[in-house]
Design an enzyme around this catalytic site. Structure first.
Site, PDB file in Angstrom:
ATOM      1  N   ARG A 104     -69.366  62.221 -77.557  1.00  0.00           N
ATOM      2  CA  ARG A 104     -68.713  62.616 -79.062  1.00  0.00           C
ATOM      3  C   ARG A 104     -69.885  62.227 -79.989  1.00  0.00           C
ATOM      4  O   ARG A 104     -70.416  61.081 -80.033  1.00  0.00           O
ATOM      5  CB  ARG A 104     -67.498  61.962 -79.168  1.00  0.00           C
ATOM      6  CG  ARG A 104     -67.092  61.980 -80.613  1.00  0.00           C
ATOM      7  CD  ARG A 104     -65.684  61.659 -80.704  1.00  0.00           C
ATOM      8  NE  ARG A 104     -64.696  62.473 -80.331  1.00  0.00           N
ATOM      9  CZ  ARG A 104     -63.448  62.555 -80.776  1.00  0.00           C
ATOM     10  NH1 ARG A 104     -62.973  61.683 -81.545  1.00  0.00           N
ATOM     11  NH2 ARG A 104     -62.587  63.692 -80.288  1.00  0.00           N
ATOM     12  N   HIS A 131     -65.559  71.651 -80.985  1.00  0.00           N
ATOM     13  CA  HIS A 131     -64.592  70.613 -80.115  1.00  0.00           C
ATOM     14  C   HIS A 131     -64.293  71.556 -78.726  1.00  0.00           C
ATOM     15  O   HIS A 131     -62.854  71.925 -78.514  1.00  0.00           O
ATOM     16  CB  HIS A 131     -63.631  70.224 -80.991  1.00  0.00           C
ATOM     17  CG  HIS A 131     -62.887  68.975 -80.510  1.00  0.00           C
ATOM     18  ND1 HIS A 131     -63.091  68.556 -79.385  1.00  0.00           N
ATOM     19  CD2 HIS A 131     -61.836  68.103 -80.912  1.00  0.00           C
ATOM     20  CE1 HIS A 131     -62.593  67.194 -79.198  1.00  0.00           C
ATOM     21  NE2 HIS A 131     -61.617  67.363 -79.983  1.00  0.00           N
ATOM     22  N   GLN A 134     -61.146  70.357 -76.504  1.00  0.00           N
ATOM     23  CA  GLN A 134     -59.761  70.524 -77.341  1.00  0.00           C
ATOM     24  C   GLN A 134     -59.329  72.007 -77.304  1.00  0.00           C
ATOM     25  O   GLN A 134     -58.099  72.292 -77.035  1.00  0.00           O
ATOM     26  CB  GLN A 134     -59.811  70.062 -78.820  1.00  0.00           C
ATOM     27  CG  GLN A 134     -58.838  70.235 -79.595  1.00  0.00           C
ATOM     28  CD  GLN A 134     -57.642  69.332 -79.554  1.00  0.00           C
ATOM     29  OE1 GLN A 134     -57.977  68.069 -79.450  1.00  0.00           O
ATOM     30  NE2 GLN A 134     -56.440  69.841 -79.460  1.00  0.00           N
ATOM     31  N   ASP A 226     -55.748  71.549 -88.910  1.00  0.00           N
ATOM     32  CA  ASP A 226     -56.555  70.554 -88.495  1.00  0.00           C
ATOM     33  C   ASP A 226     -56.644  69.868 -90.052  1.00  0.00           C
ATOM     34  O   ASP A 226     -56.646  70.250 -90.894  1.00  0.00           O
ATOM     35  CB  ASP A 226     -57.865  70.810 -87.717  1.00  0.00           C
ATOM     36  CG  ASP A 226     -58.665  69.543 -87.325  1.00  0.00           C
ATOM     37  OD1 ASP A 226     -58.048  68.604 -87.359  1.00  0.00           O
ATOM     38  OD2 ASP A 226     -59.839  69.696 -87.262  1.00  0.00           O
ATOM     39  N   CYS A 266     -54.532  69.656 -83.745  1.00  0.00           N
ATOM     40  CA  CYS A 266     -55.114  68.628 -82.475  1.00  0.00           C
ATOM     41  C   CYS A 266     -54.892  67.318 -82.501  1.00  0.00           C
ATOM     42  O   CYS A 266     -55.404  66.657 -81.751  1.00  0.00           O
ATOM     43  CB  CYS A 266     -56.728  69.076 -82.468  1.00  0.00           C
ATOM     44  SG  CYS A 266     -57.575  68.575 -84.081  1.00  0.00           S
ATOM     45  N   ARG A 294     -54.319  67.606 -73.050  1.00  0.00           N
ATOM     46  CA  ARG A 294     -55.776  67.163 -72.782  1.00  0.00           C
ATOM     47  C   ARG A 294     -56.006  66.563 -71.760  1.00  0.00           C
ATOM     48  O   ARG A 294     -57.026  66.875 -71.018  1.00  0.00           O
ATOM     49  CB  ARG A 294     -56.201  66.124 -74.246  1.00  0.00           C
ATOM     50  CG  ARG A 294     -55.999  66.550 -75.423  1.00  0.00           C
ATOM     51  CD  ARG A 294     -57.326  67.667 -75.885  1.00  0.00           C
ATOM     52  NE  ARG A 294     -58.677  67.162 -75.756  1.00  0.00           N
ATOM     53  CZ  ARG A 294     -59.044  66.123 -76.738  1.00  0.00           C
ATOM     54  NH1 ARG A 294     -58.673  66.141 -77.629  1.00  0.00           N
ATOM     55  NH2 ARG A 294     -60.311  65.989 -76.332  1.00  0.00           N
TER      56      ARG A 294
HETATM   57  N1   CP Z   1     -58.044  65.599 -80.888  1.00  0.00           N
HETATM   58  C1   CP Z   1     -58.884  64.724 -80.729  1.00  0.00           C
HETATM   59  O1   CP Z   1     -59.888  64.852 -80.170  1.00  0.00           O
HETATM   60  O2   CP Z   1     -58.395  63.471 -81.012  1.00  0.00           O
HETATM   61  P1   CP Z   1     -59.109  62.184 -81.014  1.00  0.00           P
HETATM   62  O3   CP Z   1     -60.285  61.968 -82.075  1.00  0.00           O
HETATM   63  O4   CP Z   1     -58.164  61.123 -81.064  1.00  0.00           O
HETATM   64  O5   CP Z   1     -60.038  62.074 -79.659  1.00  0.00           O
HETATM   65  N1  NVA Z   2     -62.058  68.273 -87.090  1.00  0.00           N
HETATM   66  C1  NVA Z   2     -61.728  66.774 -86.852  1.00  0.00           C
HETATM   67  C2  NVA Z   2     -61.329  66.850 -85.525  1.00  0.00           C
HETATM   68  C3  NVA Z   2     -60.744  65.467 -84.957  1.00  0.00           C
HETATM   69  C4  NVA Z   2     -60.242  65.326 -83.493  1.00  0.00           C
HETATM   70  C5  NVA Z   2     -62.682  65.922 -87.079  1.00  0.00           C
HETATM   71  O1  NVA Z   2     -64.065  66.400 -86.610  1.00  0.00           O
HETATM   72  O2  NVA Z   2     -62.676  64.971 -87.408  1.00  0.00           O
END
Ligand code: CP
Ligand code: NVA
Length: 309
Positions: A104, A131, A134, A226, A266, A294
């Site tokens: 990440r 992502h 997701q 989102d 999400c 997930r």
């Molecule tokens: N939706 C998602 O990726 O959640 P987290 O940020 O909790 O991993």
């Molecule tokens: N768009 C959001 C998604 C979190 C899972 C972010 O990048 O923070």
């Protein structure tokens, strides 16, 4: 050595996406039946989190464990990455210990750099461009709820962000129509949009980017939103909350979708901002199934990329 497969973009599984969704269903059924199935026995996954996570962290760790493998969680602050060791060197070293890396990242460029230098598969657990895990998982949730994907209308309302970018590509790949309702200043990534339009021409689906959220959700089978302030954009919070106010998914907006439309997010959600309590907790919401899936979808991804499934 057979070449390794990454999941940096959802495009990396374009040809295999339907197969992964089928495998996710298979894994979910096995788990619900209480069956032990460990195709990744002895395999390890390193997980690098530059940003916070609840779902991604827990679902990958539990997923590896259920498949008979093991996950190692790394945060840059606790590793030499935080003291200046390069991503390339880190990739080369981790490849000597583990069978895959889930990352990440703040920057998509860093994701690409890690994948380019790792000898093992790299899985994008979110960056500033995409992502993909997701959206693979969300397509599985839509398939479960609607029993098909082809020809459905998916509406995404809000910020043209990482989740929106992967959804555009994913929808086009599975031949679903996608309509994004966003302010002109926050459209999805231009390169991704072009790619989604190219794929959609081949699958005879439609891609539309509109400014009016009502137009986006008109007759939709799925209404997706989102956060307005993604991780790393906290400085723009005030401005964004003002800009996106007309894009709130609330009961008035939902009335423009089909009566049996499902609502997706999400998570994490900012209740009262991008989505209201009555909608996220209402009968059309599938957000917690979405979160559960997930686990099942990522087990399918892990089995495909790291195992021999
Ligand atoms: N939706 C998602 O990726 O959640 P987290 O940020 O909790 O991993
Ligand atoms: N768009 C959001 C998604 C979190 C899972 C972010 O990048 O923070």
């Amino acid at each position: 050595m057979a070449s390794k497969r990454d999941l940096v973009s959802i495009l990396d599984v374009e040809r295999d996406l339907i197969g992964i969704l089928e495998l996710a269903g298979n894994f979910k059924n096995r788990q619900k039946a209480g069956e032990t199935f460990e195709p990744l026995r002895g395999k390890s996954l390193a997980m690098i989190f530059e940003k916070a996570s609840t779902r991604t962290r827990v679902s990958f760790e539990v997923g590896m464990s259920q498949l008979g493998g093991h996950a190692v969680n790394l945060s840059p602050q606790d590793t030499q990455l935080g003291r200046g060791e390069t991503i390339a060197d880190t990739a080369k070293v981790l490849s000597r210990y583990v069978d895959g890396v889930m990352y990440r990242a703040y920057r998509h460029e860093d994701m690409v750099e890690l994948a380019r230098n790792a000898a093992v598969p790299v899985i994008n657990g979110l960056d500033d461009l995409e992502h993909p895990c997701q959206i693979v998982s969300d397509l599985f949730t839509i398939l479960e709820a609607k029993k098909k994907l082809k020809g459905l209308k998916i509406a995404y309302v809000g910020d043209g962000n990482n989740v929106c970018n992967s959804l555009l590509l994913g929808a086009a790949i599975v031949a679903a129509h996608i309509s994004v309702g966003c302010p002109p200043s926050n459209r999805p990534n231009a390169g991704i949009l072009k790619e989604a339009e190219r794929i959609a021409r081949g699958t005879s689906s439609e891609v539309a980017i509109v400014t009016d959220p009502k137009k986006a959700v008109e007759n939709a089978d799925v209404v997706y939103t989102d956060v307005w302030v993604s991780m790393g954009m906290e400085k723009e919070k005030q401005e964004r909350e003002r800009l996106f106010r007309p894009y709130q998914v609330n009961s008035a907006l939902l009335k423009h979708a089909k009566p049996d439309a499902i609502v997706m997010h999400c998570l994490p959600a900012h209740r009262g901002l991008e989505i209201t309590d009555d909608v996220i907790d209402g009968p059309q919401s599938v957000v917690f199934e979405q979160a559960e899936n997930r686990l099942h979808a990522q087990k399918a991804i892990l089995a495909r990329l790291i195992g021999a499934a």
